[in-house]
Scaffold this motif. Structure first.
Motif, PDB file in Angstrom:
ATOM      1  N   GLU A 133       0.823  -1.213   0.000  1.00 27.98           N
ATOM      2  CA  GLU A 133       0.000   0.000   0.000  1.00 27.98           C
ATOM      3  C   GLU A 133       0.856   1.262   0.000  1.00 27.98           C
ATOM      4  N   ARG A 136       2.098   2.039  -3.380  1.00 28.79           N
ATOM      5  CA  ARG A 136       1.053   2.644  -4.214  1.00 28.79           C
ATOM      6  C   ARG A 136       0.820   4.099  -3.827  1.00 28.79           C
ATOM      7  N   ARG A 137       0.898   4.397  -2.525  1.00 27.73           N
ATOM      8  CA  ARG A 137       0.703   5.772  -2.080  1.00 27.73           C
ATOM      9  C   ARG A 137       1.817   6.664  -2.642  1.00 27.73           C
ATOM     10  N   ALA A 140       1.250   7.333  -6.221  1.00 32.05           N
ATOM     11  CA  ALA A 140       0.157   8.290  -6.407  1.00 32.05           C
ATOM     12  C   ALA A 140       0.628   9.713  -6.132  1.00 32.05           C
ATOM     13  N   TYR A 177       0.416  -0.233 -12.488  1.00 33.53           N
ATOM     14  CA  TYR A 177      -0.271   0.646 -11.532  1.00 33.53           C
ATOM     15  C   TYR A 177       0.094   2.109 -11.786  1.00 33.53           C
ATOM     16  N   CYS A 332      -3.330  16.584  -1.139  1.00 35.72           N
ATOM     17  CA  CYS A 332      -2.804  15.542  -0.269  1.00 35.72           C
ATOM     18  C   CYS A 332      -2.905  16.079   1.150  1.00 35.72           C
ATOM     19  N   LEU A 367      -6.491   3.805  -2.937  1.00 42.14           N
ATOM     20  CA  LEU A 367      -5.203   3.436  -3.508  1.00 42.14           C
ATOM     21  C   LEU A 367      -5.180   2.021  -4.058  1.00 42.14           C
ATOM     22  N   LEU A 370      -7.486   2.422  -7.387  1.00 42.85           N
ATOM     23  CA  LEU A 370      -7.537   3.749  -8.011  1.00 42.85           C
ATOM     24  C   LEU A 370      -8.957   4.232  -8.271  1.00 42.85           C
TER      25      LEU A 370
END
Length: 446
Positions: A133, A136-137, A140, A177, A332, A367, A370
């Motif tokens: 995770e 992925r954060r 992003a 991703y 954010c 996340l 998406l």
């Protein structure tokens, strides 16, 4: 020309790359940075001796290169990175400013700081754990901040027997991703930061990999810092009026050029008032010049005496962005306290700070897949979401896609000055009467 003078001249001619490292806890970010500094011979002797002494005190025979970047005492004691550690080094081919950012979830906000000005982000993944995770954060955030180049460094390959299949699987998952997020360029490199494989020197343990090392990629990735051709913008920081006998009528508007180029004789518009004038002179470091460009700090002199104050934006008259009181943006959230609909905040854009209210939070980014979670009601620490903000005064924001400097802003708690969220401006939306009514009742002039 002496040898030292020639070296300085050669160094000034090299390009500059700003890059940030990111990854989850114990993925080896600080070790990678330490290895880069050590193997590129960018570590002073006394620094290396201090690291060796600290490593011996902790019972380690070999120097722990992570200590080269973990500068805070709490970081050394806990063995983690807490704050963003900036380091400067150079090779014959390029100069570097790197930001080693924390891996803990609660410090994701610091990655936003480190990556906000980066040309490249190095996202580390532990080869044993794969994409998680936090990976992925970080992808992003890099996409959100429009970092043009992302390097996936699959670290600790020595702990998976340097297996090509492990690397290929992780690279495929991350690339898919990040591609969905819109990251324009992704380069995957298998490394072992601890052993030095593919960091500065090619690895003898991964002959199946034919790509560049991390340093080779950093030295050769194309970077463009030419902001002189962008939309010209000068946020006014200070109005200079000495009112002395030598300069009785001097009135200058000082600030750092955020983008573009200004020339004497050019028609300009002052925002948000919309008043116009012509540049009569430009003062730079005590000298008069005919032209100035980003990122120079200058003082503009205008032909007309018009009302200009800190926070105003001077732009070419033929290239003025629209002003608005309704700001739609992706943010954010970086504070421990949540951001909620109806919350009163301050919005800081360049040198201008205005009162504002959060009208809506239309969605929050999930996340895992998406997808957009609609109407979450609030954003909590490390959330990424869309917001609609109504400001008390007009603002001249460029789309973040056009300018990272004049398209970004901060949301601030008016009570204690805490930064709540970092925002990237998008399109404007219509005013919502309900929220405006609430603002009127509370005495806010919206």
């Amino acid at each position: 020309m002496s040898t030292s003078t020639k070296q300085l001249a050669d160094l000034s001619a090299t390009t500059l790359l700003r890059f940030a490292t990111a990854g989850s806890v114990d993925d080896g970010k600080s070790t990678l940075v330490g290895r880069l500094l050590h193997d590129s011979k960018s570590v002073l002797t006394d620094q290396l001796e201090a690291v060796e002494a600290a490593s011996l005190k902790r019972g380690q025979e070999a120097p722990d290169l992570a200590l080269l970047t973990d500068g805070l005492r709490a970081e050394r004691e806990q063995g983690i990175t807490i704050d963003v550690a900036y380091r400067y080094f150079a090779t014959p081919r390029r100069r570097f400013i790197l930001a080693d950012t924390p891996g803990h979830v609660q410090y994701t906000r610091n990655m936003v700081t480190g990556a906000s000005t980066a040309d490249l982000a190095v996202v580390l993944v532990d080869a044993r754990n794969g994409v998680i995770e936090q990976t992925r954060r970080h992808a992003a955030v890099a996409a959100l901040l429009r970092v043009p180049h992302v390097v996936l460094a699959v670290n600790k390959m020595d702990l998976v027997a340097y297996e090509e299949k492990v690397f290929a699987s992780i690279a495929e998952e991350f690339t898919a991703y990040a591609g969905e997020l819109g990251v324009p360029e992704i380069t995957a490199i298998p490394i072992s930061a601890l052993a030095g494989d593919n960091v500065v020197e090619p690895s003898a343990n991964m002959d199946w990999y034919g790509g560049p090392t991390v340093l080779e990629h950093l030295e050769t990735v194309p970077v463009s810092h030419d902001l002189t051709s962008c939309h010209a913008r000068l946020p006014v920081q200070y109005v200079i009026r000495p009112q002395t006998a030598e300069l009785p009528d001097y009135r200058g508007y000082a600030g750092q050029i955020a983008a573009g180029t200004f020339r004497v004789g050019e028609p300009v518009t002052v925002l948000p008032s919309g008043r116009t004038s012509t540049i009569a002179g430009i003062d730079l470091l005590g000298e008069s010049v005919d032209v100035a460009w980003t990122p120079q700090s200058v003082t503009l002199l205008l032909n007309d005496d018009i009302d200009i104050s800190r926070g105003d934006l001077i732009v070419p008259s033929g290239d003025a962005p629209p002003t608005t009181q309704d700001v739609e943006a992706t943010v954010c959230h970086v504070a421990d306290q949540p951001l909620t609909v109806g919350q009163r905040v301050l919005l800081k854009h360049t040198t201008r700070t205005v009162k504002a209210i959060v009208k809506e939070i239309p969605s929050r980014l999930t996340l895992d897949d998406l997808s957009q979670h609609p109407e979450p009601g609030q954003l909590v620490a490390n959330d990424i979401g869309r917001v609609l903000v109504r400001t008390a005064e007009p603002l001249a924001l460029d789309p973040y896609a056009h300018s990272r400097r004049t398209g970004s802003f901060l949301l601030i708690d008016p009570a204690d000055g805490t930064t709540l969220a970092a925002g990237m401006a998008g399109e404007s939306f219509a005013t919502h009467k309900a929220v405006t009514a609430v603002a009127d009742e509370e005495g806010w002039d919206f």
